[in-house]
Write a protein that holds these residues in place. Structure first.
Motif, mmCIF file in Angstrom:
data_model
loop_
_atom_site.group_PDB
_atom_site.id
_atom_site.type_symbol
_atom_site.label_atom_id
_atom_site.label_comp_id
_atom_site.label_asym_id
_atom_site.label_seq_id
_atom_site.Cartn_x
_atom_site.Cartn_y
_atom_site.Cartn_z
ATOM 1 N N TYR A 229 -4.188 61.247 67.621
ATOM 2 C CA TYR A 229 -4.958 60.109 68.123
ATOM 3 C C TYR A 229 -4.639 59.836 69.582
ATOM 4 N N PHE A 230 -3.355 59.894 69.927
ATOM 5 C CA PHE A 230 -2.961 59.551 71.289
ATOM 6 C C PHE A 230 -3.387 60.623 72.299
ATOM 7 N N TYR A 231 -3.489 61.853 71.852
ATOM 8 C CA TYR A 231 -4.002 62.899 72.736
ATOM 9 C C TYR A 231 -5.428 62.555 73.174
ATOM 10 N N LEU A 232 -6.222 62.047 72.249
ATOM 11 C CA LEU A 232 -7.590 61.650 72.565
ATOM 12 C C LEU A 232 -7.610 60.465 73.529
ATOM 13 N N ILE A 233 -6.678 59.528 73.338
ATOM 14 C CA ILE A 233 -6.597 58.371 74.222
ATOM 15 C C ILE A 233 -6.180 58.798 75.635
ATOM 16 N N GLN A 234 -5.192 59.690 75.712
ATOM 17 C CA GLN A 234 -4.718 60.135 77.029
ATOM 18 C C GLN A 234 -5.774 60.959 77.763
ATOM 19 N N ALA A 235 -6.599 61.681 77.017
ATOM 20 C CA ALA A 235 -7.684 62.427 77.662
ATOM 21 C C ALA A 235 -8.663 61.472 78.332
ATOM 22 N N GLU A 239 -3.107 59.177 83.088
ATOM 23 C CA GLU A 239 -1.771 58.622 83.339
ATOM 24 C C GLU A 239 -1.720 57.105 83.162
ATOM 25 N N GLY A 240 -2.815 56.526 82.729
ATOM 26 C CA GLY A 240 -2.821 55.077 82.525
ATOM 27 C C GLY A 240 -2.159 54.646 81.228
ATOM 28 N N VAL A 241 -1.808 55.611 80.381
ATOM 29 C CA VAL A 241 -1.183 55.263 79.112
ATOM 30 C C VAL A 241 -0.177 56.334 78.732
ATOM 31 N N SER A 242 0.902 55.921 78.108
ATOM 32 C CA SER A 242 1.931 56.880 77.691
ATOM 33 C C SER A 242 2.483 56.465 76.340
ATOM 34 N N LEU A 243 2.990 57.461 75.618
ATOM 35 C CA LEU A 243 3.575 57.237 74.290
ATOM 36 C C LEU A 243 4.936 57.881 74.231
ATOM 37 N N GLN A 244 5.943 57.117 73.812
ATOM 38 C CA GLN A 244 7.300 57.629 73.620
ATOM 39 C C GLN A 244 7.699 57.401 72.162
ATOM 40 N N VAL A 245 8.138 58.465 71.521
ATOM 41 C CA VAL A 245 8.534 58.384 70.109
ATOM 42 C C VAL A 245 9.988 58.803 69.982
ATOM 43 N N ILE A 273 -4.415 45.895 79.710
ATOM 44 C CA ILE A 273 -4.920 46.654 80.846
ATOM 45 C C ILE A 273 -4.350 48.058 80.784
ATOM 46 N N VAL A 274 -5.217 49.059 80.950
ATOM 47 C CA VAL A 274 -4.797 50.456 80.950
ATOM 48 C C VAL A 274 -5.328 51.095 82.230
ATOM 49 N N SER A 275 -4.427 51.363 83.159
ATOM 50 C CA SER A 275 -4.831 51.959 84.440
ATOM 51 C C SER A 275 -3.646 52.691 85.048
ATOM 52 N N VAL A 276 -3.920 53.518 86.046
ATOM 53 C CA VAL A 276 -2.844 54.240 86.738
ATOM 54 C C VAL A 276 -1.934 53.263 87.459
ATOM 55 N N ASP A 277 -2.519 52.194 88.025
ATOM 56 C CA ASP A 277 -1.716 51.187 88.736
ATOM 57 C C ASP A 277 -0.902 50.332 87.774
ATOM 58 N N GLN A 278 -1.439 50.097 86.604
ATOM 59 C CA GLN A 278 -0.730 49.308 85.592
ATOM 60 C C GLN A 278 -0.724 50.085 84.274
ATOM 61 N N PRO A 279 0.120 51.095 84.204
ATOM 62 C CA PRO A 279 0.126 51.932 82.990
ATOM 63 C C PRO A 279 0.621 51.158 81.771
ATOM 64 N N LEU A 280 0.025 51.487 80.643
ATOM 65 C CA LEU A 280 0.438 50.910 79.366
ATOM 66 C C LEU A 280 1.409 51.874 78.697
ATOM 67 N N ASN A 281 2.590 51.373 78.402
ATOM 68 C CA ASN A 281 3.636 52.202 77.790
ATOM 69 C C ASN A 281 3.869 51.738 76.352
ATOM 70 N N ILE A 282 3.682 52.648 75.434
ATOM 71 C CA ILE A 282 3.884 52.358 74.015
ATOM 72 C C ILE A 282 5.085 53.144 73.517
#
Length: 347
Positions: A229-235, A239-245, A273-282
């Protein structure tokens, strides 16, 4: 006659018996217990009235004592046993109460009762006590069974509603529309990751179809779906969103309600907000008996419409499957959801 009402401080249904039932049954018991006296010859009206009054007062005592020893008034667990401490105490105190009534009868009316008559009064008291206790026991057990049946139906209804909402989320047309638009853009610009995007999209929907009938899945399987799912979101957001597990091997063997992690990630993307300037980190981590999903809080200035049932959906499924609730915490920096991850949750 017998009805249910609500106590505001606990907002729970309680068992109540009409005062008319109590007083009328006490009068009936008084008359019924005095029939032997009535049938005797040369018995004055005063003696009959005193006999009726004694049985009437004793019946009132039995009613109110047994009512006020129910779990509603006393801090006792609900029991289905007929013979127990409540019945024993009712009988023992009944002996004392009947003894006091007999003494008052003797003092007021100078009635010299012989031993056999005293035993008769006590025997009559035991019969009254057992009759009222059995009647109240049957009514209360019937009431408890009705409450349990209603609660069971409510739980089933909540679970079916949660399953229906989950099914709608699995085939979210908005998410599919965005994914296809992203794929279209990738194909048009000749993006080399287009093939991987198609593979991940098919994995996500295959997972949806394979697990739509399941209640829970192992955490490691849920993580596979989350990564797809997150691969689809990142596509889409790059760089506006990242996932750390970072989940321990032990926690990955635990089971959680299906689609829980995907739903929480989707909520984070939807409301922040999801953007390069304000990345969302999950971040998805584990600690003790918890799976923790956390994201930095940067709410959109114009929030998207929300049904506010996503987290409630997750919580209801946890309550149904484990009896445990999720924990939600939000401050100025982070939004955190803690999910119980106990290995005893069965599939």
């Amino acid at each position: 006659m017998i009805f249910e009402r609500y106590i505001q401080r606990e907002n729970l249904k309680v068992f109540v018996i009409s005062q008319n039932v109590i007083w009328l049954s006490a009068v009936f018991m008084g008359i019924l217990a005095s029939i032997p006296k009535i049938l005797q010859l040369k018995v004055s009206l005063a003696e009959i009235l005193v006999d009726c009054l004694t049985a009437f007062l004793y019946s009132l005592y039995v009613w109110f004592y047994n009512l006020y020893t129910l779990p509603k008034y006393a801090n006792h667990a609900i029991t289905t046993r007929f013979f127990g401490a409540r019945l024993i105490w009712s009988l023992l105190l009944g002996f004392l109460v009947m003894g006091l009534l007999v003494i008052v009868n003797q003092l007021l009316f100078q009635d010299h009762l012989i031993g056999s008559m005293i035993l008769m009064y006590q025997f009559r008291g035991v019969l009254i006590n057992l009759t009222i206790y059995m009647f109240l026991y049957l009514l209360y057990q019937s009431y408890i069974n009705q409450v349990m049946a209603v609660e069971l139906e409510r739980t089933k209804s909540d679970h079916l509603e949660a399953r229906y909402e989950l099914l709608k989320q699995q085939v979210n047309p908005h998410f599919l529309f965005n994914s296809l638009n992203t794929l279209k853009s990738m194909v048009e610009v000749g993006d080399e990751h287009s093939a991987n995007f198609i593979v991940k999209l098919s994995e996500f929907y295959r997972y949806s179809l394979e697990n739509r009938q399941k209640d829970v899945v192992p955490v490691h399987e849920e993580l596979k779906m989350l990564n797809a799912y997150f691969y689809l979101i990142q596509a889409r957001f790059e760089e506006g969103v990242s996932l750390q597990v970072n989940i321990s091997a032990g926690h990955q063997k635990a089971t959680i309600p299906v689609f829980t992690l995907q739903l929480l990630a989707e909520n984070a993307v939807k409301h922040n907000i999801v953007s390069v300037d304000q990345p969302l980190n999950i971040r998805v981590t584990s600690s003790d008996n918890w799976i923790i999903v956390q994201n930095n809080l940067q709410l959109k200035s114009i929030p998207e419409p929300s049904t506010k049932i996503g987290l409630e959906n997750v919580n209801q499924r946890y309550l149904h499957l484990t009896g445990l609730s999720i924990e939600v915490k939000a401050d100025d920096q982070y939004f955190t959801v803690k999910l119980p991850a106990h290995e005893y949750i069965s599939n």
